[in-house]
Design an enzyme around this catalytic site. Sequence first.
Site, PDB file in Angstrom:
ATOM      1  N   GLY A  86       0.824  -1.229   0.037  1.00  0.00           N
ATOM      2  CA  GLY A  86      -0.104   0.169  -0.139  1.00  0.00           C
ATOM      3  C   GLY A  86       0.910   1.141   0.089  1.00  0.00           C
ATOM      4  O   GLY A  86       1.838   1.282  -0.518  1.00  0.00           O
ATOM      5  N   CYS A  87       0.436   2.337   0.608  1.00  0.00           N
ATOM      6  CA  CYS A  87       1.122   3.532   0.751  1.00  0.00           C
ATOM      7  C   CYS A  87       2.761   3.165   1.316  1.00  0.00           C
ATOM      8  O   CYS A  87       2.682   2.731   2.472  1.00  0.00           O
ATOM      9  CB  CYS A  87       0.513   4.730   1.601  1.00  0.00           C
ATOM     10  SG  CYS A  87       1.400   6.033   1.979  1.00  0.00           S
ATOM     11  N   PHE A  88       3.536   3.776   0.502  1.00  0.00           N
ATOM     12  CA  PHE A  88       4.807   3.548   0.846  1.00  0.00           C
ATOM     13  C   PHE A  88       5.452   4.053   2.078  1.00  0.00           C
ATOM     14  O   PHE A  88       6.379   3.867   2.965  1.00  0.00           O
ATOM     15  CB  PHE A  88       5.990   3.500  -0.102  1.00  0.00           C
ATOM     16  CG  PHE A  88       6.045   4.805  -1.007  1.00  0.00           C
ATOM     17  CD1 PHE A  88       5.272   5.972  -0.551  1.00  0.00           C
ATOM     18  CD2 PHE A  88       6.277   4.565  -2.379  1.00  0.00           C
ATOM     19  CE1 PHE A  88       5.245   6.988  -1.455  1.00  0.00           C
ATOM     20  CE2 PHE A  88       6.378   5.601  -3.098  1.00  0.00           C
ATOM     21  CZ  PHE A  88       5.807   7.010  -2.684  1.00  0.00           C
ATOM     22  N   TRP A  89       4.766   5.212   2.448  1.00  0.00           N
ATOM     23  CA  TRP A  89       5.107   6.098   3.740  1.00  0.00           C
ATOM     24  C   TRP A  89       4.754   5.071   4.893  1.00  0.00           C
ATOM     25  O   TRP A  89       6.112   5.124   5.831  1.00  0.00           O
ATOM     26  CB  TRP A  89       4.119   7.120   3.631  1.00  0.00           C
ATOM     27  CG  TRP A  89       4.309   8.332   2.722  1.00  0.00           C
ATOM     28  CD1 TRP A  89       5.282   8.326   1.655  1.00  0.00           C
ATOM     29  CD2 TRP A  89       3.425   9.283   2.666  1.00  0.00           C
ATOM     30  NE1 TRP A  89       4.966   9.382   1.078  1.00  0.00           N
ATOM     31  CE2 TRP A  89       3.766   9.998   1.616  1.00  0.00           C
ATOM     32  CE3 TRP A  89       2.085   9.751   3.182  1.00  0.00           C
ATOM     33  CZ2 TRP A  89       3.063  10.962   0.994  1.00  0.00           C
ATOM     34  CZ3 TRP A  89       1.350  10.597   2.777  1.00  0.00           C
ATOM     35  CH2 TRP A  89       1.876  11.577   1.614  1.00  0.00           C
TER      36      TRP A  89
END
Length: 444
Positions: free
Chosen positions: A49-52
Amino acid sequence: MKIIIAAFTGLILTMAVTIFAMERTVTSNSTHTGRVTGANTESVVLGMGCFWGAEKRMNELPGVIDVESGYAGGDNTHAGYEDVLDFERRLHMGKAGGRNHAEVVKVTFNPEQVSLKSVLAKFWESHNPTQGDRQGNDIGSNYRSAIYHHDENQKTLALATRDAYQQALSAAGFGQITTEILPLKNYITAEEYHQNYLEKNPDGYCGLGGTGVKYPASHHSHDTSTTSHAHQTQPLNSRDLSFEQQLIVFESENCEFCAQFKQDMLDHWQADIPVATTLNASLPAGWVLDKPLFASPTMVLFREGREVARYTGYNGEKEKFWQWLGFQLLTPEQQKIAFEQGTERAFTGSNLDEKRPGRFVDPITGATLFLSQTKFNSGTGWPSFIEPMEGSVTYHEDNSGYMQRIEVRSASSGIHLGHVFNDGPPPGHKRYCINGNVLKFIPD
Protein backbone atom coordinates in the site's frame (compact mmCIF):
# COMPACT_ATOMS: atom_id res chain seq x y z
CA MET A 1 62.26 7.50 -22.71
CA LYS A 2 60.04 4.57 -23.86
CA ILE A 3 60.72 2.95 -20.52
CA ILE A 4 59.62 6.12 -18.75
CA ILE A 5 56.51 6.40 -20.95
CA ALA A 6 55.69 2.72 -20.44
CA ALA A 7 56.09 3.09 -16.72
CA PHE A 8 53.96 6.21 -16.71
CA THR A 9 51.32 4.48 -18.83
CA GLY A 10 51.32 1.54 -16.43
CA LEU A 11 50.90 3.92 -13.51
CA ILE A 12 47.94 5.61 -15.21
CA LEU A 13 46.31 2.24 -15.92
CA THR A 14 46.85 1.15 -12.33
CA MET A 15 45.30 4.38 -11.07
CA ALA A 16 42.37 3.98 -13.46
CA VAL A 17 41.73 0.45 -12.27
CA THR A 18 42.01 1.64 -8.68
CA ILE A 19 39.64 4.53 -9.27
CA PHE A 20 37.16 2.24 -11.05
CA ALA A 21 37.31 -0.18 -8.15
CA MET A 22 36.84 2.68 -5.73
CA GLU A 23 33.87 3.92 -7.71
CA ARG A 24 32.28 0.49 -7.57
CA THR A 25 32.88 0.33 -3.81
CA VAL A 26 31.46 3.81 -3.27
CA THR A 27 28.43 3.02 -5.43
CA SER A 28 27.66 -0.20 -3.61
CA ASN A 29 28.00 1.58 -0.28
CA SER A 30 26.33 4.84 -1.23
CA THR A 31 24.51 6.77 1.46
CA HIS A 32 21.43 8.36 -0.05
CA THR A 33 19.36 9.66 2.89
CA GLY A 34 21.14 7.16 5.09
CA ARG A 35 20.93 4.22 2.72
CA VAL A 36 23.76 1.72 3.08
CA THR A 37 24.27 -1.40 1.01
CA GLY A 38 27.25 -3.68 0.73
CA ALA A 39 28.58 -7.20 0.31
CA ASN A 40 26.94 -8.49 3.51
CA THR A 41 23.46 -7.29 2.61
CA GLU A 42 20.44 -8.58 0.77
CA SER A 43 17.40 -6.70 -0.50
CA VAL A 44 13.82 -7.51 -1.41
CA VAL A 45 11.12 -5.25 -2.87
CA LEU A 46 7.72 -5.28 -1.16
CA GLY A 47 4.39 -3.61 -1.88
CA MET A 48 2.13 -2.93 1.11
CA GLY A 49 0.00 0.00 0.00
CA CYS A 50 1.17 3.54 0.71
CA PHE A 51 4.96 3.38 0.94
CA TRP A 52 5.11 5.96 3.73
CA GLY A 53 3.67 3.53 6.26
CA ALA A 54 5.43 0.54 4.71
CA GLU A 55 8.79 2.27 5.10
CA LYS A 56 8.11 2.96 8.77
CA ARG A 57 6.91 -0.59 9.47
CA MET A 58 9.88 -2.35 7.87
CA ASN A 59 12.38 -0.02 9.51
CA GLU A 60 11.19 -1.31 12.89
CA LEU A 61 12.73 -4.73 12.28
CA PRO A 62 16.18 -5.25 13.87
CA GLY A 63 18.73 -6.14 11.23
CA VAL A 64 17.14 -3.98 8.54
CA ILE A 65 19.77 -1.53 7.32
CA ASP A 66 17.69 0.66 5.03
CA VAL A 67 14.19 0.99 3.60
CA GLU A 68 13.78 2.99 0.41
CA SER A 69 10.44 4.07 -1.10
CA GLY A 70 9.97 3.43 -4.80
CA TYR A 71 7.84 2.14 -7.64
CA ALA A 72 7.97 -1.30 -9.30
CA GLY A 73 6.03 -3.87 -11.28
CA GLY A 74 4.76 -1.50 -13.96
CA ASP A 75 5.53 -1.03 -17.64
CA ASN A 76 6.89 2.53 -17.51
CA THR A 77 10.66 2.63 -17.00
CA HIS A 78 10.81 6.31 -15.96
CA ALA A 79 7.68 6.83 -13.85
CA GLY A 80 7.38 9.26 -10.96
CA TYR A 81 4.70 9.79 -8.33
CA GLU A 82 2.42 11.95 -10.48
CA ASP A 83 2.91 9.61 -13.46
CA VAL A 84 1.72 6.66 -11.38
CA LEU A 85 -1.34 8.53 -10.12
CA ASP A 86 -2.21 9.84 -13.59
CA PHE A 87 -1.84 6.40 -15.17
CA GLU A 88 -4.11 4.90 -12.50
CA ARG A 89 -6.78 7.52 -13.22
CA ARG A 90 -6.60 6.80 -16.94
CA LEU A 91 -6.80 3.06 -16.29
CA HIS A 92 -10.05 3.53 -14.38
CA MET A 93 -11.44 5.73 -17.16
CA GLY A 94 -10.56 3.13 -19.79
CA LYS A 95 -8.16 5.52 -21.50
CA ALA A 96 -5.01 3.51 -20.86
CA GLY A 97 -3.86 -0.08 -20.99
CA GLY A 98 -1.00 -2.04 -19.50
CA ARG A 99 0.27 -2.45 -15.96
CA ASN A 100 0.77 0.38 -13.49
CA HIS A 101 3.53 0.49 -10.91
CA ALA A 102 2.86 -0.37 -7.29
CA GLU A 103 4.16 1.81 -4.48
CA VAL A 104 6.88 -0.35 -2.94
CA VAL A 105 9.74 -0.32 -0.48
CA LYS A 106 13.17 -1.77 -1.13
CA VAL A 107 14.20 -3.42 2.13
CA THR A 108 17.96 -3.86 2.57
CA PHE A 109 19.00 -6.08 5.46
CA ASN A 110 21.93 -7.96 6.93
CA PRO A 111 21.15 -11.71 6.57
CA GLU A 112 23.53 -12.42 9.44
CA GLN A 113 21.26 -10.40 11.72
CA VAL A 114 17.81 -11.04 10.28
CA SER A 115 16.62 -13.72 7.88
CA LEU A 116 14.58 -13.13 4.76
CA LYS A 117 11.87 -15.28 6.36
CA SER A 118 11.66 -12.84 9.28
CA VAL A 119 11.53 -9.90 6.87
CA LEU A 120 8.65 -11.53 5.01
CA ALA A 121 6.89 -12.38 8.29
CA LYS A 122 7.02 -8.68 9.19
CA PHE A 123 5.69 -7.88 5.71
CA TRP A 124 2.69 -10.18 6.08
CA GLU A 125 1.83 -8.93 9.58
CA SER A 126 2.12 -5.24 8.71
CA HIS A 127 -0.67 -4.99 6.14
CA ASN A 128 -3.80 -6.75 4.94
CA PRO A 129 -2.78 -8.88 1.94
CA THR A 130 -6.35 -9.96 1.10
CA GLN A 131 -7.64 -6.72 -0.36
CA GLY A 132 -6.60 -6.84 -4.01
CA ASP A 133 -6.02 -3.40 -5.50
CA ARG A 134 -6.31 -1.44 -2.28
CA GLN A 135 -4.89 -1.05 1.21
CA GLY A 136 -7.10 0.58 3.78
CA ASN A 137 -8.58 3.77 2.35
CA ASP A 138 -6.07 3.80 -0.52
CA ILE A 139 -7.71 2.30 -3.59
CA GLY A 140 -6.03 1.41 -6.89
CA SER A 141 -3.64 -1.08 -8.44
CA ASN A 142 -0.78 1.16 -7.34
CA TYR A 143 -1.60 0.15 -3.75
CA ARG A 144 -1.59 -3.62 -4.37
CA SER A 145 0.20 -6.08 -2.12
CA ALA A 146 3.31 -7.45 -3.82
CA ILE A 147 6.60 -9.29 -3.38
CA TYR A 148 9.06 -8.67 -6.22
CA HIS A 149 11.89 -11.19 -5.93
CA HIS A 150 15.47 -11.19 -7.27
CA ASP A 151 15.98 -14.94 -7.58
CA GLU A 152 14.44 -18.37 -7.17
CA ASN A 153 15.37 -18.56 -3.49
CA GLN A 154 13.39 -15.39 -2.75
CA LYS A 155 10.48 -16.66 -4.86
CA THR A 156 10.41 -20.01 -3.06
CA LEU A 157 10.44 -18.36 0.36
CA ALA A 158 7.79 -15.82 -0.68
CA LEU A 159 5.43 -18.61 -1.76
CA ALA A 160 6.13 -20.70 1.35
CA THR A 161 5.49 -17.82 3.75
CA ARG A 162 2.37 -16.84 1.81
CA ASP A 163 0.95 -20.34 2.24
CA ALA A 164 1.80 -20.37 5.94
CA TYR A 165 0.19 -16.99 6.52
CA GLN A 166 -2.87 -17.99 4.49
CA GLN A 167 -3.56 -20.77 6.98
CA ALA A 168 -3.42 -18.28 9.85
CA LEU A 169 -5.65 -15.81 8.02
CA SER A 170 -8.20 -18.47 7.09
CA ALA A 171 -8.39 -19.60 10.71
CA ALA A 172 -9.08 -15.99 11.70
CA GLY A 173 -11.88 -15.61 9.15
CA PHE A 174 -10.05 -13.65 6.45
CA GLY A 175 -10.25 -14.32 2.72
CA GLN A 176 -7.63 -15.37 0.20
CA ILE A 177 -4.29 -13.60 -0.10
CA THR A 178 -4.09 -11.53 -3.30
CA THR A 179 -0.40 -10.63 -3.04
CA GLU A 180 1.41 -10.47 -6.37
CA ILE A 181 4.62 -12.55 -6.32
CA LEU A 182 6.70 -11.86 -9.44
CA PRO A 183 10.29 -11.17 -10.55
CA LEU A 184 11.35 -7.59 -9.92
CA LYS A 185 10.56 -5.37 -12.90
CA ASN A 186 11.38 -1.70 -13.55
CA TYR A 187 12.25 -0.65 -10.00
CA ILE A 188 12.45 3.16 -9.67
CA THR A 189 13.54 5.06 -6.57
CA ALA A 190 10.81 7.46 -5.43
CA GLU A 191 11.30 11.19 -5.11
CA GLU A 192 13.36 12.43 -2.17
CA TYR A 193 10.40 13.98 -0.37
CA HIS A 194 8.83 10.52 -0.09
CA GLN A 195 11.87 9.05 1.65
CA ASN A 196 11.50 8.75 5.44
CA TYR A 197 8.25 10.67 5.04
CA LEU A 198 6.68 9.83 8.40
CA GLU A 199 9.95 10.58 10.14
CA LYS A 200 9.86 14.07 8.63
CA ASN A 201 6.08 14.37 9.10
CA PRO A 202 5.08 12.49 12.29
CA ASP A 203 1.40 13.38 11.85
CA GLY A 204 1.32 12.24 8.22
CA TYR A 205 -1.16 9.72 6.86
CA CYS A 206 -0.41 6.02 7.28
CA GLY A 207 -3.10 3.68 6.00
CA LEU A 208 -1.38 0.50 7.20
CA GLY A 209 -2.83 -1.39 10.07
CA GLY A 210 -2.52 -5.08 9.38
CA THR A 211 -5.04 -7.77 10.20
CA GLY A 212 -3.92 -8.41 13.77
CA VAL A 213 -3.12 -12.00 12.76
CA LYS A 214 0.41 -13.05 13.71
CA TYR A 215 2.63 -15.02 11.41
CA PRO A 216 2.54 -18.66 12.64
CA ALA A 217 5.28 -19.24 15.21
CA SER A 218 5.92 -22.76 13.96
CA HIS A 219 6.84 -21.38 10.55
CA HIS A 220 8.67 -18.32 11.82
CA SER A 221 12.43 -18.05 11.75
CA HIS A 222 13.95 -19.21 15.03
CA ASP A 223 17.27 -17.50 14.44
CA THR A 224 18.63 -15.04 16.96
CA SER A 225 18.26 -12.19 14.48
CA THR A 226 14.92 -11.03 15.85
CA THR A 227 14.94 -9.85 19.42
CA SER A 228 11.44 -11.01 20.30
CA HIS A 229 8.19 -12.31 18.85
CA ALA A 230 4.85 -11.08 20.12
CA HIS A 231 2.63 -13.86 21.42
CA GLN A 232 -0.50 -14.79 19.54
CA THR A 233 -3.27 -12.44 20.65
CA GLN A 234 -6.26 -14.13 22.19
CA PRO A 235 -9.69 -13.77 20.53
CA LEU A 236 -12.49 -12.04 22.40
CA ASN A 237 -14.58 -14.12 24.77
CA SER A 238 -18.36 -13.87 24.35
CA ARG A 239 -18.74 -13.84 28.14
CA ASP A 240 -16.98 -10.47 28.20
CA LEU A 241 -19.25 -8.94 25.54
CA SER A 242 -22.81 -7.63 25.48
CA PHE A 243 -24.74 -9.71 22.95
CA GLU A 244 -27.53 -7.12 22.85
CA GLN A 245 -25.26 -4.25 21.76
CA GLN A 246 -21.46 -4.04 21.70
CA LEU A 247 -18.86 -1.78 20.13
CA ILE A 248 -15.59 -3.54 19.25
CA VAL A 249 -12.43 -1.67 18.24
CA PHE A 250 -10.21 -3.80 16.01
CA GLU A 251 -6.62 -2.61 16.42
CA SER A 252 -3.19 -3.68 15.18
CA GLU A 253 0.29 -3.55 16.62
CA ASN A 254 2.37 -0.41 16.07
CA CYS A 255 -0.69 1.49 14.85
CA GLU A 256 -0.32 5.20 15.63
CA PHE A 257 -3.95 5.90 14.81
CA CYS A 258 -5.08 3.15 17.19
CA ALA A 259 -3.03 4.83 19.91
CA GLN A 260 -4.57 8.19 19.03
CA PHE A 261 -8.09 6.76 19.18
CA LYS A 262 -7.29 5.27 22.58
CA GLN A 263 -5.97 8.60 23.84
CA ASP A 264 -8.83 10.67 22.39
CA MET A 265 -11.71 8.32 23.08
CA LEU A 266 -11.13 5.11 25.00
CA ASP A 267 -9.17 6.62 27.88
CA HIS A 268 -12.17 8.86 28.64
CA TRP A 269 -15.01 6.55 27.60
CA GLN A 270 -18.27 7.39 29.39
CA ALA A 271 -20.79 6.30 26.76
CA ASP A 272 -23.50 3.82 27.72
CA ILE A 273 -22.57 1.41 24.98
CA PRO A 274 -19.96 -1.13 26.14
CA VAL A 275 -16.67 -1.09 24.22
CA ALA A 276 -13.96 -3.72 23.82
CA THR A 277 -10.63 -3.66 21.99
CA THR A 278 -8.79 -6.49 20.29
CA LEU A 279 -5.72 -7.26 18.18
CA ASN A 280 -7.37 -10.43 16.91
CA ALA A 281 -9.90 -10.35 14.07
CA SER A 282 -11.47 -13.63 15.21
CA LEU A 283 -14.91 -13.31 16.78
CA PRO A 284 -16.62 -15.59 19.29
CA ALA A 285 -18.90 -18.30 17.91
CA GLY A 286 -22.17 -16.82 16.70
CA TRP A 287 -20.74 -13.34 16.13
CA VAL A 288 -20.58 -12.22 12.49
CA LEU A 289 -18.80 -9.46 10.57
CA ASP A 290 -20.63 -8.09 7.54
CA LYS A 291 -17.39 -7.94 5.50
CA PRO A 292 -13.64 -8.38 6.04
CA LEU A 293 -11.66 -5.80 7.98
CA PHE A 294 -9.17 -3.81 5.93
CA ALA A 295 -7.70 -1.07 8.13
CA SER A 296 -7.11 -0.20 11.73
CA PRO A 297 -8.52 0.98 13.89
CA THR A 298 -11.95 -0.22 12.75
CA MET A 299 -14.85 0.35 15.11
CA VAL A 300 -17.69 -2.13 14.57
CA LEU A 301 -21.10 -1.93 16.23
CA PHE A 302 -22.78 -5.29 16.85
CA ARG A 303 -26.37 -6.00 17.80
CA GLU A 304 -27.26 -9.54 18.80
CA GLY A 305 -23.82 -10.61 17.64
CA ARG A 306 -24.14 -9.22 14.09
CA GLU A 307 -22.43 -6.20 12.60
CA VAL A 308 -24.82 -3.31 11.98
CA ALA A 309 -22.35 -0.48 11.30
CA ARG A 310 -18.64 0.24 11.18
CA TYR A 311 -16.30 3.24 11.27
CA THR A 312 -12.98 2.64 9.52
CA GLY A 313 -9.81 4.56 10.35
CA TYR A 314 -9.23 7.46 12.71
CA ASN A 315 -7.05 10.54 12.49
CA GLY A 316 -8.28 12.75 15.29
CA GLU A 317 -11.75 13.58 13.90
CA LYS A 318 -13.63 13.22 17.19
CA GLU A 319 -16.89 14.88 16.15
CA LYS A 320 -17.08 12.79 12.98
CA PHE A 321 -16.78 9.59 14.98
CA TRP A 322 -19.38 10.68 17.55
CA GLN A 323 -21.75 11.69 14.77
CA TRP A 324 -21.38 8.22 13.24
CA LEU A 325 -22.13 6.61 16.59
CA GLY A 326 -24.97 9.04 17.21
CA PHE A 327 -26.71 7.98 14.01
CA GLN A 328 -26.60 4.41 15.33
CA LEU A 329 -27.85 5.21 18.84
CA LEU A 330 -30.24 8.17 18.59
CA THR A 331 -33.87 8.15 17.45
CA PRO A 332 -34.77 10.04 14.24
CA GLU A 333 -36.22 12.84 16.37
CA GLN A 334 -33.03 13.10 18.39
CA GLN A 335 -30.91 13.03 15.21
CA LYS A 336 -32.86 15.96 13.75
CA ILE A 337 -32.11 18.04 16.84
CA ALA A 338 -28.52 16.91 17.29
CA PHE A 339 -27.29 17.07 13.69
CA GLU A 340 -29.74 19.41 11.94
CA GLN A 341 -30.08 22.08 14.66
CA GLY A 342 -33.75 21.19 15.09
CA THR A 343 -35.98 22.22 17.98
CA GLU A 344 -38.55 20.11 19.75
CA ARG A 345 -41.98 21.63 20.29
CA ALA A 346 -42.42 23.33 23.65
CA PHE A 347 -43.67 21.14 26.51
CA THR A 348 -43.17 17.94 24.46
CA GLY A 349 -39.55 17.02 25.22
CA SER A 350 -38.27 14.72 27.89
CA ASN A 351 -36.64 15.86 31.15
CA LEU A 352 -38.81 18.99 31.38
CA ASP A 353 -40.22 17.99 34.77
CA GLU A 354 -37.17 16.05 35.99
CA LYS A 355 -36.42 17.28 39.54
CA ARG A 356 -34.45 14.44 41.10
CA PRO A 357 -30.83 15.00 42.18
CA GLY A 358 -28.49 13.93 39.40
CA ARG A 359 -26.86 15.07 36.20
CA PHE A 360 -27.81 15.55 32.57
CA VAL A 361 -25.37 14.01 30.11
CA ASP A 362 -24.65 13.92 26.39
CA PRO A 363 -26.76 11.04 24.97
CA ILE A 364 -23.86 9.80 22.83
CA THR A 365 -20.65 10.38 24.79
CA GLY A 366 -22.06 10.28 28.31
CA ALA A 367 -20.17 13.46 29.24
CA THR A 368 -21.88 15.53 31.95
CA LEU A 369 -23.45 18.74 30.61
CA PHE A 370 -25.60 20.12 33.46
CA LEU A 371 -26.20 19.34 37.13
CA SER A 372 -29.74 19.10 38.50
CA GLN A 373 -29.13 21.89 41.02
CA THR A 374 -28.61 24.34 38.14
CA LYS A 375 -32.01 23.54 36.58
CA PHE A 376 -34.94 25.92 37.08
CA ASN A 377 -38.52 26.31 35.82
CA SER A 378 -38.46 29.03 33.19
CA GLY A 379 -42.02 28.43 32.04
CA THR A 380 -40.85 28.33 28.42
CA GLY A 381 -41.57 24.65 27.81
CA TRP A 382 -37.93 23.58 27.53
CA PRO A 383 -35.53 22.41 30.26
CA SER A 384 -33.61 25.47 31.47
CA PHE A 385 -30.36 25.80 33.39
CA ILE A 386 -28.44 28.70 34.86
CA GLU A 387 -25.03 27.28 33.91
CA PRO A 388 -23.37 24.21 32.37
CA MET A 389 -20.52 22.13 33.72
CA GLU A 390 -17.26 23.95 33.08
CA GLY A 391 -15.88 23.12 29.63
CA SER A 392 -18.84 20.92 28.69
CA VAL A 393 -20.33 23.17 25.99
CA THR A 394 -19.20 25.43 23.17
CA TYR A 395 -20.81 28.62 21.84
CA HIS A 396 -21.57 29.59 18.25
CA GLU A 397 -23.27 32.55 16.55
CA ASP A 398 -26.65 31.61 15.09
CA ASN A 399 -28.31 34.02 12.67
CA SER A 400 -30.93 31.60 11.39
CA GLY A 401 -34.64 32.43 11.36
CA TYR A 402 -33.94 36.20 11.10
CA MET A 403 -32.71 36.15 14.70
CA GLN A 404 -29.36 36.66 16.36
CA ARG A 405 -28.79 33.99 18.98
CA ILE A 406 -25.97 32.07 20.64
CA GLU A 407 -26.12 28.37 19.90
CA VAL A 408 -24.95 25.88 22.53
CA ARG A 409 -23.31 22.62 21.50
CA SER A 410 -21.88 19.70 23.44
CA ALA A 411 -18.10 20.05 23.62
CA SER A 412 -17.59 16.29 23.62
CA SER A 413 -19.70 15.28 20.61
CA GLY A 414 -20.45 18.58 18.87
CA ILE A 415 -24.22 17.94 18.82
CA HIS A 416 -26.68 20.84 18.94
CA LEU A 417 -28.25 21.30 22.38
CA GLY A 418 -30.11 24.63 22.24
CA HIS A 419 -29.39 28.32 22.90
CA VAL A 420 -28.36 30.59 25.76
CA PHE A 421 -30.23 33.82 26.57
CA ASN A 422 -29.65 36.71 28.97
CA ASP A 423 -33.08 36.57 30.65
CA GLY A 424 -32.33 34.07 33.38
CA PRO A 425 -32.44 34.49 37.17
CA PRO A 426 -29.77 36.39 39.12
CA PRO A 427 -26.94 36.55 39.72
CA GLY A 428 -25.79 35.41 36.27
CA HIS A 429 -29.04 36.12 34.40
CA LYS A 430 -28.30 33.29 31.97
CA ARG A 431 -30.92 30.87 30.68
CA TYR A 432 -29.64 27.82 28.89
CA CYS A 433 -32.68 26.74 26.90
CA ILE A 434 -31.98 23.10 26.01
CA ASN A 435 -33.83 20.50 23.99
CA GLY A 436 -34.78 17.85 26.53
CA ASN A 437 -34.70 15.05 23.98
CA VAL A 438 -30.93 15.36 23.56
CA LEU A 439 -30.28 15.13 27.28
CA LYS A 440 -29.96 11.91 29.24
CA PHE A 441 -30.61 12.05 32.96
CA ILE A 442 -28.46 10.04 35.37
CA PRO A 443 -29.88 10.09 38.94
CA ASP A 444 -27.52 10.28 41.90
